[in-house]
Design a protein around this motif. Structure first.
Motif, PDB file in Angstrom:
ATOM      1  N   ASP A 140       0.835  -1.208   0.000  1.00 42.20           N
ATOM      2  CA  ASP A 140       0.000   0.000   0.000  1.00 42.20           C
ATOM      3  C   ASP A 140       0.866   1.252   0.000  1.00 42.20           C
ATOM      4  OD1 ASP A 140      -2.471  -1.357   0.107  1.00 42.20           O
ATOM      5  OD2 ASP A 140      -2.341  -1.537   2.285  1.00 42.20           O
ATOM      6  N   VAL A 141       1.919   1.219   0.788  1.00 41.53           N
ATOM      7  CA  VAL A 141       2.788   2.384   0.936  1.00 41.53           C
ATOM      8  C   VAL A 141       3.703   2.530  -0.275  1.00 41.53           C
ATOM      9  CG1 VAL A 141       4.534   3.493   2.372  1.00 41.53           C
ATOM     10  CG2 VAL A 141       2.679   2.186   3.440  1.00 41.53           C
ATOM     11  N   ASP A 142       4.320   1.420  -0.697  1.00 44.44           N
ATOM     12  CA  ASP A 142       5.256   1.466  -1.819  1.00 44.44           C
ATOM     13  C   ASP A 142       4.566   1.895  -3.111  1.00 44.44           C
ATOM     14  OD1 ASP A 142       7.255   0.668  -0.128  1.00 44.44           O
ATOM     15  OD2 ASP A 142       7.189  -1.446  -0.723  1.00 44.44           O
ATOM     16  N   GLN A 143       3.291   1.530  -3.261  1.00 42.16           N
ATOM     17  CA  GLN A 143       2.543   1.839  -4.483  1.00 42.16           C
ATOM     18  C   GLN A 143       1.417   2.825  -4.189  1.00 42.16           C
ATOM     19  OE1 GLN A 143       1.313  -2.031  -5.943  1.00 42.16           O
ATOM     20  NE2 GLN A 143       3.297  -2.888  -5.426  1.00 42.16           N
ATOM     21  N   ALA A 144       1.699   3.784  -3.321  1.00 39.84           N
ATOM     22  CA  ALA A 144       0.660   4.704  -2.839  1.00 39.84           C
ATOM     23  C   ALA A 144      -0.129   5.401  -3.943  1.00 39.84           C
ATOM     24  CB  ALA A 144       1.269   5.722  -1.887  1.00 39.84           C
ATOM     25  N   PRO A 145       0.509   5.959  -4.979  1.00 34.78           N
ATOM     26  CA  PRO A 145      -0.293   6.651  -6.000  1.00 34.78           C
ATOM     27  C   PRO A 145      -1.356   5.760  -6.626  1.00 34.78           C
ATOM     28  CG  PRO A 145       2.023   7.187  -6.254  1.00 34.78           C
ATOM     29  CD  PRO A 145       1.948   6.087  -5.239  1.00 34.78           C
ATOM     30  N   GLU A 146      -1.046   4.469  -6.776  1.00 35.77           N
ATOM     31  CA  GLU A 146      -2.025   3.554  -7.364  1.00 35.77           C
ATOM     32  C   GLU A 146      -3.013   3.047  -6.326  1.00 35.77           C
ATOM     33  OE1 GLU A 146      -4.238   1.445  -9.973  1.00 35.77           O
ATOM     34  OE2 GLU A 146      -2.714   2.954 -10.391  1.00 35.77           O
ATOM     35  N   SER A 147      -2.525   2.649  -5.158  1.00 36.24           N
ATOM     36  CA  SER A 147      -3.420   2.087  -4.143  1.00 36.24           C
ATOM     37  C   SER A 147      -4.414   3.119  -3.634  1.00 36.24           C
ATOM     38  CB  SER A 147      -2.621   1.487  -2.984  1.00 36.24           C
ATOM     39  OG  SER A 147      -1.771   2.443  -2.395  1.00 36.24           O
ATOM     40  N   LEU A 148      -4.035   4.402  -3.636  1.00 37.79           N
ATOM     41  CA  LEU A 148      -4.946   5.447  -3.173  1.00 37.79           C
ATOM     42  C   LEU A 148      -6.111   5.670  -4.132  1.00 37.79           C
ATOM     43  CD1 LEU A 148      -2.499   8.116  -1.718  1.00 37.79           C
ATOM     44  CD2 LEU A 148      -4.182   6.772  -0.445  1.00 37.79           C
ATOM     45  N   ARG A 149      -6.000   5.199  -5.357  1.00 36.33           N
ATOM     46  CA  ARG A 149      -7.111   5.311  -6.307  1.00 36.33           C
ATOM     47  C   ARG A 149      -8.315   4.483  -5.870  1.00 36.33           C
ATOM     48  NH1 ARG A 149      -6.165   7.359 -11.390  1.00 36.33           N
ATOM     49  NH2 ARG A 149      -3.975   7.763 -11.930  1.00 36.33           N
ATOM     50  N   HIS A 150      -8.055   3.413  -5.120  1.00 39.34           N
ATOM     51  CA  HIS A 150      -9.084   2.418  -4.861  1.00 39.34           C
ATOM     52  C   HIS A 150      -9.636   2.458  -3.444  1.00 39.34           C
ATOM     53  CE1 HIS A 150      -7.896   0.879  -8.747  1.00 39.34           C
ATOM     54  NE2 HIS A 150      -6.647   0.765  -8.323  1.00 39.34           N
ATOM     55  N   VAL A 151      -9.146   3.380  -2.632  1.00 37.25           N
ATOM     56  CA  VAL A 151      -9.655   3.539  -1.269  1.00 37.25           C
ATOM     57  C   VAL A 151      -9.898   5.026  -1.045  1.00 37.25           C
ATOM     58  CG1 VAL A 151      -8.489   1.488  -0.386  1.00 37.25           C
ATOM     59  CG2 VAL A 151      -7.319   3.706  -0.303  1.00 37.25           C
ATOM     60  N   ASP A 152     -10.464   5.360   0.090  1.00 39.18           N
ATOM     61  CA  ASP A 152     -10.740   6.766   0.370  1.00 39.18           C
ATOM     62  C   ASP A 152      -9.524   7.504   0.906  1.00 39.18           C
ATOM     63  OD1 ASP A 152     -13.694   7.226  -0.188  1.00 39.18           O
ATOM     64  OD2 ASP A 152     -13.730   5.388   0.983  1.00 39.18           O
ATOM     65  N   GLY A 153      -8.566   6.779   1.423  1.00 34.24           N
ATOM     66  CA  GLY A 153      -7.361   7.440   1.888  1.00 34.24           C
ATOM     67  C   GLY A 153      -6.539   6.545   2.784  1.00 34.24           C
ATOM     68  N   MET A 154      -5.392   7.063   3.178  1.00 35.50           N
ATOM     69  CA  MET A 154      -4.443   6.308   3.980  1.00 35.50           C
ATOM     70  C   MET A 154      -3.884   7.208   5.073  1.00 35.50           C
ATOM     71  SD  MET A 154      -0.878   4.507   2.677  1.00 35.50           S
ATOM     72  CE  MET A 154      -1.710   3.861   1.235  1.00 35.50           C
ATOM     73  N   VAL A 155      -3.856   6.703   6.297  1.00 36.79           N
ATOM     74  CA  VAL A 155      -3.246   7.429   7.415  1.00 36.79           C
ATOM     75  C   VAL A 155      -1.807   6.959   7.537  1.00 36.79           C
ATOM     76  CG1 VAL A 155      -3.344   7.945   9.875  1.00 36.79           C
ATOM     77  CG2 VAL A 155      -5.472   7.609   8.588  1.00 36.79           C
ATOM     78  N   LEU A 156      -0.889   7.918   7.394  1.00 32.42           N
ATOM     79  CA  LEU A 156       0.527   7.568   7.348  1.00 32.42           C
ATOM     80  C   LEU A 156       1.346   8.791   7.724  1.00 32.42           C
ATOM     81  CD1 LEU A 156       2.166   5.013   6.337  1.00 32.42           C
ATOM     82  CD2 LEU A 156       2.484   6.262   4.203  1.00 32.42           C
ATOM     83  N   PRO A 157       2.502   8.602   8.388  1.00 34.27           N
ATOM     84  CA  PRO A 157       3.343   9.763   8.706  1.00 34.27           C
ATOM     85  C   PRO A 157       3.930  10.386   7.445  1.00 34.27           C
ATOM     86  CG  PRO A 157       3.979   7.832  10.003  1.00 34.27           C
ATOM     87  CD  PRO A 157       3.050   7.360   8.944  1.00 34.27           C
ATOM     88  N   HIS A 158       4.375  11.607   7.567  1.00 29.71           N
ATOM     89  CA  HIS A 158       5.093  12.254   6.476  1.00 29.71           C
ATOM     90  C   HIS A 158       6.396  11.501   6.212  1.00 29.71           C
ATOM     91  CE1 HIS A 158       2.794  15.957   5.683  1.00 29.71           C
ATOM     92  NE2 HIS A 158       2.393  15.827   6.944  1.00 29.71           N
ATOM     93  N   GLY A 159       6.811  11.538   4.943  1.00 30.58           N
ATOM     94  CA  GLY A 159       8.072  10.920   4.573  1.00 30.58           C
ATOM     95  C   GLY A 159       7.940   9.666   3.751  1.00 30.58           C
ATOM     96  N   PHE A 160       6.723   9.125   3.638  1.00 34.95           N
ATOM     97  CA  PHE A 160       6.508   7.892   2.888  1.00 34.95           C
ATOM     98  C   PHE A 160       5.757   8.130   1.577  1.00 34.95           C
ATOM     99  CE2 PHE A 160       7.058   6.559   7.265  1.00 34.95           C
ATOM    100  CZ  PHE A 160       7.887   5.460   7.153  1.00 34.95           C
ATOM    101  N   VAL A 161       4.849   9.102   1.563  1.00 32.59           N
ATOM    102  CA  VAL A 161       4.043   9.404   0.387  1.00 32.59           C
ATOM    103  C   VAL A 161       4.401  10.803  -0.096  1.00 32.59           C
ATOM    104  CG1 VAL A 161       1.694   9.688  -0.512  1.00 32.59           C
ATOM    105  CG2 VAL A 161       2.154   7.931   1.207  1.00 32.59           C
ATOM    106  N   HIS A 162       4.521  10.950  -1.398  1.00 33.04           N
ATOM    107  CA  HIS A 162       4.915  12.240  -1.956  1.00 33.04           C
ATOM    108  C   HIS A 162       3.968  12.628  -3.089  1.00 33.04           C
ATOM    109  CE1 HIS A 162       8.663  11.841   0.309  1.00 33.04           C
ATOM    110  NE2 HIS A 162       8.740  10.607  -0.167  1.00 33.04           N
ATOM    111  N   GLU A 163       3.811  13.923  -3.279  1.00 33.15           N
ATOM    112  CA  GLU A 163       3.033  14.480  -4.381  1.00 33.15           C
ATOM    113  C   GLU A 163       1.578  14.019  -4.374  1.00 33.15           C
ATOM    114  OE1 GLU A 163       5.143  13.647  -7.964  1.00 33.15           O
ATOM    115  OE2 GLU A 163       6.847  14.903  -7.422  1.00 33.15           O
ATOM    116  N   MET A 164       1.038  13.837  -3.204  1.00 28.74           N
ATOM    117  CA  MET A 164      -0.375  13.523  -3.030  1.00 28.74           C
ATOM    118  C   MET A 164      -0.954  14.495  -2.008  1.00 28.74           C
ATOM    119  SD  MET A 164      -1.675  10.947  -4.771  1.00 28.74           S
ATOM    120  CE  MET A 164      -0.835  10.219  -6.172  1.00 28.74           C
TER     121      MET A 164
END
Length: 308
Positions: A140-164
């Motif tokens: 989920d984290v490694d492929q965040a741009p794609e996985s976020l398309r299919h859910v409402d969102g993800m709770v995660l600290p800063h530093g793992f997801v970018h440009e979202m």
């Protein structure tokens, strides 16, 4: 023109595939779907013809997933969530009457400390809305741009997801956890002791890690890792009654020290705080229901940030 592979498929097969891969049993899958066993058996035959694979392979008195079925399991769940999102779309959103389900991907830590606050805020305005907390995986984290398309969102600290886009949530600090009967450690601990003690760590991988542990390594203390766990809730129980030590979020530690025989210590270095955010895909920007959910996330975080 190429033939659309969906043209001759009944999308109800996706429901059957999801149930069969989860249950690995035709009878249980039928019960889960509210269908007859012959109907699900027929769906399995159609799926086997489509994929050219048995999907469920008998091993003794049980069925196991074939390699292809194991590959399909995660993508099927994601695809089904996407289909549901398509047919749940509304021109407007009335929280008082909506029966929509929102899927939030989160660690067990985030679900534990934030989930109740979010559920309370949602129930206050939208009694018919349902929340689904989906356990976060490395993929989920490694492929965040794609996985976020299919859910409402993800709770995660800063530093793992970018440009979202993200909604800022709460800030937490880190504490050290040792067994309550660990006489080798007093009320304070030194950096030298941290280097000598056996550690329990979470998500110990190149792209999946606990930020505070990574920071400790960067300042020259390499933890002697004895136990790795992919979740935060077991950490105090893996420390209790042992000489082990671990890092845990303060909010979670406050909830668990009463259940496990552990005590907490302040970190002897200037550990960076944990800054949580709710990450979501820009495709949801125009969805009024999603905008409402983002407001609920912000309110829940504000409740969590209130001093006791």
């Amino acid at each position: 023109m190429a033939t659309d592979p969906l043209r001759n498929l009944d999308l109800n097969l996706l429901l059957s595939l999801d149930a069969l891969l989860e249950e690995r049993n035709v009878t249980r899958a039928a019960e889960r779907l509210g269908l007859s066993q012959p109907a699900v058996s027929a769906a399995l035959r159609r799926l086997r013809r489509h994929f050219g694979d048995d999907l469920l392979a008998r091993t003794g008195n049980r069925y196991d997933l074939t390699p292809l079925a194991a590959q399909l399991r995660a993508t099927t769940t994601t695809a089904l969530a996407g289909v549901r999102r398509v047919f749940e779309a509304e021109p407007g959103f009335d929280p008082e009457t909506s029966t929509r389900e929102f899927t939030v991907v989160a660690s067990d830590y985030s679900t534990t400390v934030l989930g109740d606050h979010l559920a309370t805020e949602v129930a206050r305005e939208a009694p018919g809305v349902r929340l689904r907390f989906q356990l976060q995986t490395h993929a989920d984290v490694d492929q965040a741009p794609e996985s976020l398309r299919h859910v409402d969102g993800m709770v995660l600290p800063h530093g793992f997801v970018h440009e979202m886009p993200a909604v800022e949530l709460h800030t937490d600090s880190w504490v050290l956890v040792v067994s309550a009967d660990n006489d080798a450690v007093g009320d304070e601990i030194t950096m030298e002791q941290l280097a000598e003690m056996p550690w329990v760590v979470t998500h110990h991988a190149p792209t999946a890690f606990t930020p505070a542990v990574r920071q400790l390594s960067m300042i020259g203390v390499e933890p002697d890792v004895h136990v790795v766990t992919e979740s935060f809730l077991p950490v105090p129980f893996l420390v209790a009654g042992t000489p082990r030590i671990a890092l845990l979020q303060r909010q979670l530690a406050l909830r668990l020290t009463g259940a496990a025989a552990v005590r907490t210590l302040d970190c002897p270095w200037d550990v960076l705080p944990l800054k949580e955010a709710f990450w979501w895909h820009p495709a949801h920007r125009a969805d009024p229901a999603h905008g409402w959910l983002r407001r609920m996330m912000a309110r829940a975080a504000a409740d969590l940030n209130q001093p006791d």
